[in-house]
Design a protein around this motif. Structure first.
Motif, PDB file in Angstrom:
ATOM      1  N   TRP A 152       5.049   6.117  -0.129  1.00  0.00           N
ATOM      2  CA  TRP A 152       3.662   6.568  -0.086  1.00  0.00           C
ATOM      3  C   TRP A 152       2.880   5.723   0.915  1.00  0.00           C
ATOM      4  CZ3 TRP A 152       2.115   6.910  -5.996  1.00  0.00           C
ATOM      5  CH2 TRP A 152       2.847   7.942  -6.601  1.00  0.00           C
ATOM      6  N   GLN A 153       2.247   6.386   1.858  1.00  0.00           N
ATOM      7  CA  GLN A 153       1.403   5.722   2.849  1.00  0.00           C
ATOM      8  C   GLN A 153      -0.055   6.079   2.532  1.00  0.00           C
ATOM      9  OE1 GLN A 153       3.290   6.068   6.969  1.00  0.00           O
ATOM     10  NE2 GLN A 153       4.461   7.597   5.823  1.00  0.00           N
ATOM     11  N   VAL A 154      -0.849   5.061   2.269  1.00  0.00           N
ATOM     12  CA  VAL A 154      -2.213   5.283   1.800  1.00  0.00           C
ATOM     13  C   VAL A 154      -3.192   4.989   2.939  1.00  0.00           C
ATOM     14  CG1 VAL A 154      -3.916   4.738   0.024  1.00  0.00           C
ATOM     15  CG2 VAL A 154      -1.461   4.532  -0.488  1.00  0.00           C
ATOM     16  N   ARG A 155      -3.873   6.025   3.381  1.00  0.00           N
ATOM     17  CA  ARG A 155      -4.864   5.822   4.436  1.00  0.00           C
ATOM     18  C   ARG A 155      -6.083   5.079   3.879  1.00  0.00           C
ATOM     19  NH1 ARG A 155      -3.299   8.023   8.987  1.00  0.00           N
ATOM     20  NH2 ARG A 155      -2.070   9.961   9.038  1.00  0.00           N
ATOM     21  N   ASN A 156      -6.691   4.267   4.738  1.00  0.00           N
ATOM     22  CA  ASN A 156      -7.915   3.516   4.401  1.00  0.00           C
ATOM     23  C   ASN A 156      -7.693   2.495   3.285  1.00  0.00           C
ATOM     24  OD1 ASN A 156      -9.624   5.139   6.214  1.00  0.00           O
ATOM     25  ND2 ASN A 156      -9.289   6.762   4.702  1.00  0.00           N
ATOM     26  N   ALA A 157      -6.459   2.017   3.141  1.00  0.00           N
ATOM     27  CA  ALA A 157      -6.176   0.924   2.213  1.00  0.00           C
ATOM     28  C   ALA A 157      -5.660  -0.256   3.006  1.00  0.00           C
ATOM     29  CB  ALA A 157      -5.155   1.340   1.156  1.00  0.00           C
ATOM     30  N   GLN A 158      -6.194  -1.447   2.711  1.00  0.00           N
ATOM     31  CA  GLN A 158      -5.745  -2.661   3.377  1.00  0.00           C
ATOM     32  C   GLN A 158      -5.080  -3.571   2.353  1.00  0.00           C
ATOM     33  OE1 GLN A 158      -8.035  -5.778   2.875  1.00  0.00           O
ATOM     34  NE2 GLN A 158      -8.519  -4.434   1.148  1.00  0.00           N
ATOM     35  N   HIS A 159      -4.967  -4.868   2.616  1.00  0.00           N
ATOM     36  CA  HIS A 159      -4.107  -5.719   1.802  1.00  0.00           C
ATOM     37  C   HIS A 159      -4.782  -6.301   0.567  1.00  0.00           C
ATOM     38  CE1 HIS A 159      -0.247  -7.809   1.463  1.00  0.00           C
ATOM     39  NE2 HIS A 159      -0.929  -8.858   1.001  1.00  0.00           N
ATOM     40  N   PHE A 160      -6.096  -6.508   0.612  1.00  0.00           N
ATOM     41  CA  PHE A 160      -6.759  -7.307  -0.426  1.00  0.00           C
ATOM     42  C   PHE A 160      -7.740  -6.460  -1.232  1.00  0.00           C
ATOM     43  CE2 PHE A 160      -5.945 -10.191   3.188  1.00  0.00           C
ATOM     44  CZ  PHE A 160      -5.164 -11.155   2.586  1.00  0.00           C
ATOM     45  N   ASP A 161      -7.339  -5.970  -2.388  1.00  0.00           N
ATOM     46  CA  ASP A 161      -8.288  -5.254  -3.242  1.00  0.00           C
ATOM     47  C   ASP A 161      -9.468  -6.149  -3.620  1.00  0.00           C
ATOM     48  OD1 ASP A 161      -6.571  -3.103  -3.158  1.00  0.00           O
ATOM     49  OD2 ASP A 161      -6.495  -2.829  -5.332  1.00  0.00           O
TER      50      ASP A 161
ATOM     51  N   LEU B  66      -5.718  -0.422  -3.588  1.00  0.00           N
ATOM     52  CA  LEU B  66      -4.309  -0.018  -3.656  1.00  0.00           C
ATOM     53  C   LEU B  66      -3.784   0.011  -5.092  1.00  0.00           C
ATOM     54  CD1 LEU B  66      -2.114   0.698  -1.478  1.00  0.00           C
ATOM     55  CD2 LEU B  66      -1.172  -1.582  -1.919  1.00  0.00           C
ATOM     56  N   LEU B  67      -4.382  -0.768  -5.997  1.00  0.00           N
ATOM     57  CA  LEU B  67      -3.867  -0.830  -7.366  1.00  0.00           C
ATOM     58  C   LEU B  67      -3.777   0.535  -8.064  1.00  0.00           C
ATOM     59  CD1 LEU B  67      -5.308  -4.081  -8.995  1.00  0.00           C
ATOM     60  CD2 LEU B  67      -2.917  -3.543  -8.503  1.00  0.00           C
TER      61      LEU B  67
END
Length: 614
Positions: A544-553, A568-569
């Motif tokens: 799954w590739q999630v657009r507009n998600a980066q590394h640090f919630d 992302l969680l």
């Protein structure tokens, strides 16, 4: 040699962020010794995975305390100040646990009211139960890793489930509680944690003081979580950098040992239901970042002990087109990203002229003036596989000096350098307000286990540099450990080679998910080549590739970041649902997906439509 510290502004920025993203919890005094388990699970491969556990500890967590939030609940976790210690110099194990849980929740999840946790995804009910802790040592290692099992009182005996997880980043033993806890504990699953040989067991070399199993301070004669092999007379050592074990090479074995410990803890907690084995208990592995890499390394181990895996934004490296090692792209980013960011319309660092000139002088880029050097830096990063999206999100790692922090720690870890032997820097120490080195205080030492992130700078600990007049000299040196061929570079590259991932078992259901804007562990270097290689070899894997998600919630609590990115969680929890359905009812795994999300915008609350959960 004159010793100075990396700028105090950098340390203060990281500490400010840590204050924004902290979390901890509390436990009770251990109850009377429980009956021994009636049976112990046999390891699948005794030579490879025989667990070695020591310093066993059991604690109960009920009433105003619990497993999931130490009784703080969502409101308590949202508090901007950590739970207080009655005596700052000597906090109790219960106080340390509560604060560590508070710190780690806030370091991983966006808990702000507009962020959607507890309403759109995740839950935080009170979950009473028991915790079991120990030190575990993989064969060949000199230092232990921590393992911890949480067994809820409402364990589901009809669907025996153990979720095994590894800490994100270099965090301590509660470093994955926000990843595994909200999904597993309310369902009646037990959880087994490992700090995978890193963690917050800092050791003061001058005072000869470190952390015991319960987080309290002990002396060199005590059973400590980390006791460095070093003749250094002063400074601070920490396990990830200074164990001399290259823990990343053993991440998979750390995860399996944690699962073995979880089964033993279940047998001890529920002797009437024993034995608990890999054959009669469903074991699912989940992790993000370094924890995501760890569970993928566990998936390659022999045997069918794992029933499913979810890996979010994993730091994983395979020998495949497009893949790059963490050390390679981190040291490149540390040198070039500050110079390149203005090409994306982002503000440069205060000393950008000097940093670009230093990169040019080192032969990394060309250009006679600043605009030409900025263009060259941007072009070099793009040629190395960085996307504009990853560069934009990576700018926060420039702001908080994370590239340097990662590089100095991993150089020491990969090269198996001890405290006082670190390449390119002059070690680690407590810092004054002006950035000068000093002795740590008793209160600082007492709080390291609960407050630190596992990598300095932070929690009052800074990185010492040898030449304050040339602050970029250390970065050039760190990069040369990857591009060079001297003895130190050879040691580092041998350590990196030992971390290469293998392929998972073909019939093991796996979901790998990654934000396409990840600027710390870019998907193009990690998840994408891993997924492609595993699928080509016949693995039962979905990507799954999630657009507009980066590394640090956790950074989404910053208004500008929260307006531009989604967490992302939610996708980690949804992936766990899908993997569980496959295990429980033989449902098909969902298809690969590029998930089209919508950022919520400035001043708006996250809504279900923004996430487009599959």
């Amino acid at each position: 040699m004159t010793i100075a510290l990396i700028s105090q502004n950098s340390v203060l920025r990281v500490c400010t962020l840590a204050t924004l993203t902290l979390l901890a919890a509390c436990d009770r005094a251990p109850p009377p010794t429980s009956p021994p388990p009636t049976a112990k699970p046999a390891p699948q491969d005794a030579a490879e995975t025989k667990a070695m556990f020591s310093a066993h500890r059991v604690s109960e967590h009920r009433d105003a305390d619990d497993l999931l939030s130490a009784g703080l609940g969502l409101d308590g976790l949202r508090a901007m100040t950590p739970p207080a210690f009655a005596n700052a110099d000597a906090p109790t194990p219960a106080e340390l646990r509560r604060r560590a849980i508070w710190s780690n929740w806030r370091g991983i999840a966006d808990l702000t009211p507009a962020g959607g946790f507890g309403t759109l995804y995740g839950e935080l009910p009170m979950v009473p139960g028991r915790e079991f802790q120990a030190f575990a040592t993989v064969p060949g290692a000199t230092q232990p890793h921590r393992v911890l099992a949480q067994v809820p009182d409402a364990f589901d005996a009809k669907k025996r489930c153990l979720v095994v997880t590894a800490s994100s980043g270099s965090r301590g033993i509660y470093g994955a509680i926000a990843v595994a806890g909200p999904w597993a504990l309310p369902k009646g699953c037990a959880i087994a944690y490992t700090d995978k040989g890193a963690g917050t067991d800092y050791y003061d070399l001058g005072e000869k003081r470190g952390a015991r199993l319960d987080g309290t301070l002990g002396g060199a004669g005590d059973a400590l979580a980390f006791k460095p092999d070093s003749a250094a007379a002063g400074g601070i050592a920490f396990k990830h950098a200074h164990s001399k074990d290259n823990p990343e090479a053993d991440w998979g074995r750390h995860v399996k040992q944690a699962a073995e410990f979880g089964l033993r803890a279940l047998a001890e907690a529920l002797p009437q239901q024993a034995p608990f084995t890999f054959d009669n208990t469903r074991v699912i592995a989940v992790g993000i970042s370094n924890g995501g890499g760890a569970v993928l390394r566990a998936a390659e181990l022999d045997g069918d002990w794992l029933k499913g895996v979810v890996a979010g934004e994993p730091n994983v490296y395979v020998d495949a087109p497009g893949a790059r090692t963490l050390y390679d792209y981190t040291t490149q980013a540390a040198l070039l990203m500050p110079c390149a960011l203005p090409k994306l319309g982002l503000p440069g660092v205060p000393d950008i002229d000097r940093r670009c000139a230093a990169a040019a002088a080192a032969g990394l880029i060309k250009g006679a003036d600043l605009p030409a050097q900025q263009t060259a830096a941007y072009d070099a990063l793009r040629a190395g596989g960085w996307t504009d999206e990853a560069l934009r999100a990576g700018s926060i790692s420039v702001t908080f000096d994370l590239w340097r922090a990662i590089a100095v720690t991993y150089a020491s870890a990969y090269g198996r350098f001890g405290a006082g032997e670190e390449p390119c820097i002059a070690g680690f120490a407590a810092v004054n307000a002006d950035g000068s080195a000093r002795a740590s205080t008793s209160a600082e030492r007492a709080a390291w286990w609960s407050d630190a992130s596992g990598i300095p700078p932070g929690a009052g600990v800074g990185i010492r540099v040898a030449n304050p007049a040339e602050p970029h000299e250390a970065l050039n040196c760190l990069r040369a450990l990857w591009t060079g061929s001297d003895a130190a570079a050879t040691r580092v590259k041998q350590g990196v080679a030992a971390t290469h991932a293998g392929l998972p078992r073909k019939d093991l259901p796996i979901i790998v998910l990654h934000g396409l804007d990840d600027g710390l562990v870019p998907a193009a270097f990690t998840s994408a080549p891993y997924a492609a290689k595993a699928k080509a070899a016949g693995a039962d894997l979905r990507y799954w590739q999630v657009r507009n998600a980066q590394h640090f919630d956790a950074f989404l609590g910053l208004p500008q970041y929260g307006s531009a990115y989604v967490p992302l969680l939610p996708y980690v929890y949804r992936a766990l649902d899908r993997v569980w359905a496959t295990i429980d009812s033989k449902a098909e795994l969902p298809a690969d997906a590029v998930i089209q999300t919508t950022p919520r915008g400035l001043g708006k609350a996250l809504e279900a439509g923004h996430l487009a959960l599959p």
